[in-house]
Each structure stands twice: as C-alpha cells, then as structure tokens.
Design an enzyme around this catalytic site. Structure first.
Site, mmCIF file in Angstrom:
data_model
loop_
_atom_site.group_PDB
_atom_site.id
_atom_site.type_symbol
_atom_site.label_atom_id
_atom_site.label_comp_id
_atom_site.label_asym_id
_atom_site.label_seq_id
_atom_site.Cartn_x
_atom_site.Cartn_y
_atom_site.Cartn_z
ATOM 1 N N PRO A 153 -29.931 3.320 2.608
ATOM 2 C CA PRO A 153 -30.859 2.424 3.315
ATOM 3 C C PRO A 153 -30.725 2.637 4.816
ATOM 4 O O PRO A 153 -29.614 2.702 5.334
ATOM 5 C CB PRO A 153 -30.361 1.028 2.929
ATOM 6 C CG PRO A 153 -28.904 1.214 2.614
ATOM 7 C CD PRO A 153 -28.761 2.605 2.070
ATOM 8 N N ALA A 175 -32.722 1.119 8.339
ATOM 9 C CA ALA A 175 -33.789 0.308 8.919
ATOM 10 C C ALA A 175 -34.724 1.184 9.731
ATOM 11 O O ALA A 175 -34.264 2.032 10.505
ATOM 12 C CB ALA A 175 -33.182 -0.777 9.807
ATOM 13 N N GLN A 184 -33.067 -2.969 -0.894
ATOM 14 C CA GLN A 184 -31.938 -3.554 -0.191
ATOM 15 C C GLN A 184 -32.383 -4.774 0.603
ATOM 16 O O GLN A 184 -33.347 -4.709 1.378
ATOM 17 C CB GLN A 184 -31.249 -2.577 0.756
ATOM 18 C CG GLN A 184 -29.873 -3.160 1.097
ATOM 19 C CD GLN A 184 -29.189 -2.555 2.295
ATOM 20 O OE1 GLN A 184 -29.776 -2.469 3.362
ATOM 21 N NE2 GLN A 184 -27.939 -2.168 2.117
ATOM 22 N N CYS A 186 -23.870 -4.168 7.426
ATOM 23 C CA CYS A 186 -24.531 -3.923 8.718
ATOM 24 C C CYS A 186 -23.759 -4.620 9.844
ATOM 25 O O CYS A 186 -23.412 -5.797 9.740
ATOM 26 C CB CYS A 186 -25.980 -4.428 8.684
ATOM 27 S SG CYS A 186 -26.838 -4.118 10.235
#
Ligand SMILES: Cc1cc2nc3c(=O)[nH]c(=O)nc-3n(C[C@H](O)[C@H](O)[C@H](O)COP(=O)(O)O)c2cc1C
Length: 345
Positions: free
Chosen positions: A7, A9, A62, A92
């Site tokens: 994943p 962003a 996610q 994160c």
C-alpha cells in the site's frame, strides 16, 4: 511464495496497478490507505478509492483511521465490494496520521483498546454482505458456495524507539488473539522511517514465534526488496514467510515482480511505460488528483534515467498531462540511448 504490491498513499491506485499488470502482474495488490471516516461520509473522490481494476480478485483494501467504529463500518463496506482481504494500517508514521491516533498509534495504545478495534474490524469483514457491484453469478450462489469471507490482516512496524522483543511479541499475542489471519512486518521502528536498513531478522523471529505456538497466521516480509537478488536474500533470511511485499521499487520499476519471477522482457521501453501510465492515470483518477499522482509516480520512476533530477524537475513542473507527455518524449528525443532499459537475466 507470493509477491505483493504494497500500500502506498497516492501511488497504489488503479493506474499503477495497470502498469504492474502490463508486465504480468503480481499475486496481490494492496490499495493505498483509505481513510475510513472520509470513505463513510462519501466525499466526491471516494469512489476512486474503490476502483478494483485490473485484477479485482487480487485486491486487498487497506484502511486507516483513529476511530474503531468507523474502521469497522468502512471494513464492511469495502469487503462487500470483493477482493482478497481487508488490512488495517498500523505502521504509518506520518506525523499527522500518528497525531490523529491512526497508523502506528494503534501499536502504542493500551492493548485492550487496539484489540477491541481489531475485533470490530474482523467481525465486520466476516459479516460483510456482497455488494450490488459484485458479479451477479457470485451473489446468486447459495451462501455455502460463495467466496469465503475476506482475509483480515494488519501491517505493522516493530513499534516505537523503546520497543523490546518482549513488548513486540506480547503485541503479537494480542494481534493473534483478535483473529488476525496475516501480519505484514516492515521491520523498522517508528523513528527509523527509511533511514536504517530494515531488520529482516525480525521477520524470521516472527515466523519462528508463531510457528512455535502452532499458529497458522501468515507472515509477509516488507522492506528494501528491489530486485531478484534482494528478494532472494530476504527469502533466505526468513524462508517461512508467505509473501514478500514491495513498495518503492514497484514505482521505480513496475516490472519488478516480473524481474523477480524471471518473466520480464529483455528490455523495457521507458518512454512507452511512462506514457501508458499517464494515459491510465487520465482514465482512473479525477483531474483534481492528476498533479499529485504524477508527481509522486515520476519522483521514483525518473530514477531509471541518467539525468533523473532533470527529468523529475521537468515532469513535476509540467502544467498538464499533455505537457507531461511532451516533456517525457522530449527527454528521450535528447537521450535516445536511454529509452530502452535492459533487464539482467
Ligand atoms: C510514498 C509512500 C507512501 C506509503 N503509503 C503507505 C500506506 O498508505 N500504507 C502503508 O501501510 N504503508 C505505506 N507506505 C509504506 C510502504 O508500504 C512500505 O512499508 C515501505 O515503503 C517499505 O517498503 P519498501 O522498502 O519496499 O519501499 C508508504 C511508503 C511510501 C514511500
């Protein structure tokens, strides 16, 4: 062993998945982290986060968020769309995410609070109803024959700077107790971010720990795998892993999975691959996102050429998609010998 797109962003949206798929794909594609709260309030752009192409059955959703209730409701929503699994982002370290109580903050809260959140998400994933946009054939099947419930997983780091083995493994005990089916470990602490090499030996320790307890929870290794040699090395360190997850290298080289599998073409056309990404971006994302998504992609992709910084600056300042296409083509007009990248067998 599975090869998995991590994943990221603003990066692992459908356009990037199409690039990876163009070279043969990978075993699972994690979406970029989706803000649970925003998804539920239904903002104008949320539908773009629910794209599943080009391989809908390999999507892992996610989710990120600070509120247990929103995470559970968002999990039910995405699980209803389909895919392989639902994952909670617990790693994160971006300051604004941690401050809000999401990401790695879930590793630092009282266990009871984190366990309650995870159990809520697990139940939501298990109970998810097929959504209207699932194929009709799937919904028409008797319940017993329908696809099994999606897998429930988490992605974590080692913890905060003061992490100890005892604390890490008691956290793992808590995770296992909540019914998590898979743990992806990016073995760095919160502050290490990307500065120090990942401590891959912790992935092996995690496999050994779970194995010694007879647990069938799967472990995925993530960190610094960027080609066949580093994938091999990682696998030697932690041979019991179920998968290797790749993040940044998949942006630099959407063919990295093919490279590791030994199925990549002999040479890659860097111009064509870049142009195709821009076309896919235009199809898969709203115009409001073009600039940030282009910038993020070409920040990494430009590393493929000798004058990376020059190309990056050219592309990051291109005002439109067409401008970006023209500047990319102009670079390879000036440096035609750089257009085709050879892949070592
Ligand atoms: C630009 C960027 C965005 C990221 N976004 C996410 C995210 O949304 N969710 C997540 O769990 N990890 C995220 N990560 C972390 C990556 O998934 C991965 O753990 C990290 O980059 C280490 O893997 P690598 O060495 O293969 O890059 C992000 C990393 C980068 C560089």
């Amino acid at each position: 062993m599975k090869l998995i797109l991590a994943p990221m962003a603003t990066l692992t949206h459908e356009a990037l998945r199409r690039s990876v798929f163009g070279f043969g794909g990978c075993d699972e594609y994690f979406t970029e982290m989706i803000q649970a709260g925003t998804l539920l309030t239904g903002g104008p752009f949320e539908k773009y986060y629910l794209h599943t192409g080009p391989e809908p059955d390999k999507i892992v959703w996610q989710l990120t968020g600070a509120k247990a209730d929103a995470l559970a409701r968002a999990a039910e929503l995405v699980a209803g769309v389909g895919g392989v699994g639902v994952d909670v982002n617990m790693g994160c370290c971006a300051p604004e995410i941690v401050k809000s109580g999401a990401g790695i903050a879930w590793m630092l809260k009282p266990y009871a609070e984190t366990a309650a959140m995870l159990e809520g998400v697990r139940r939501a994933v298990e109970n998810a109803k097929p959504a209207a946009n699932r194929p009709a054939e799937e919904n028409a099947k008797p319940a017993a024959n329908r696809r099994a419930a999606l897998r429930f997983s988490v992605k974590i780091r080692l913890g905060d700077e003061d992490f100890t083995d005892d604390r890490f493994f008691s956290f793992i005990d808590m995770l296992v107790g909540t019914g998590v089916r898979q743990i992806t470990l990016h073995p760095r602490t919160r502050k290490e971010r990307y500065r120090t090499p990942p401590r891959l030996e912790y992935v092996r320790k995690l496999c050994d720990y779970l194995n010694a307890r007879g647990s069938d929870v799967k472990v995925v290794l993530n960190g610094a795998v960027c080609d066949a040699a580093s994938a091999r090395k990682a696998y030697e360190i932690a041979p019991a892993v179920d998968g290797i997850m790749i993040a940044r290298a998949a942006i630099r080289k959407p063919w990295v999975f093919a490279e590791i599998k030994g199925t990549a073409p002999e040479k890659i056309d860097l111009l064509q691959t870049g142009l195709q990404f821009i076309d896919d971006l235009a199809e898969c994302q709203p115009p409001e996102f073009y600039k940030t998504r282009l910038q993020r992609f070409f920040t990494y992709y430009s590393d493929n050429v000798q004058f990376a910084q020059y190309l990056r600056t050219q592309l990051l300042n291109a005002p439109t998609l067409d401008g970006c296409r023209e500047r990319l083509a102009a670079y390879f007009d000036q440096c035609p010998h750089e257009r085709y990248k050879k892949i070592a067998p």
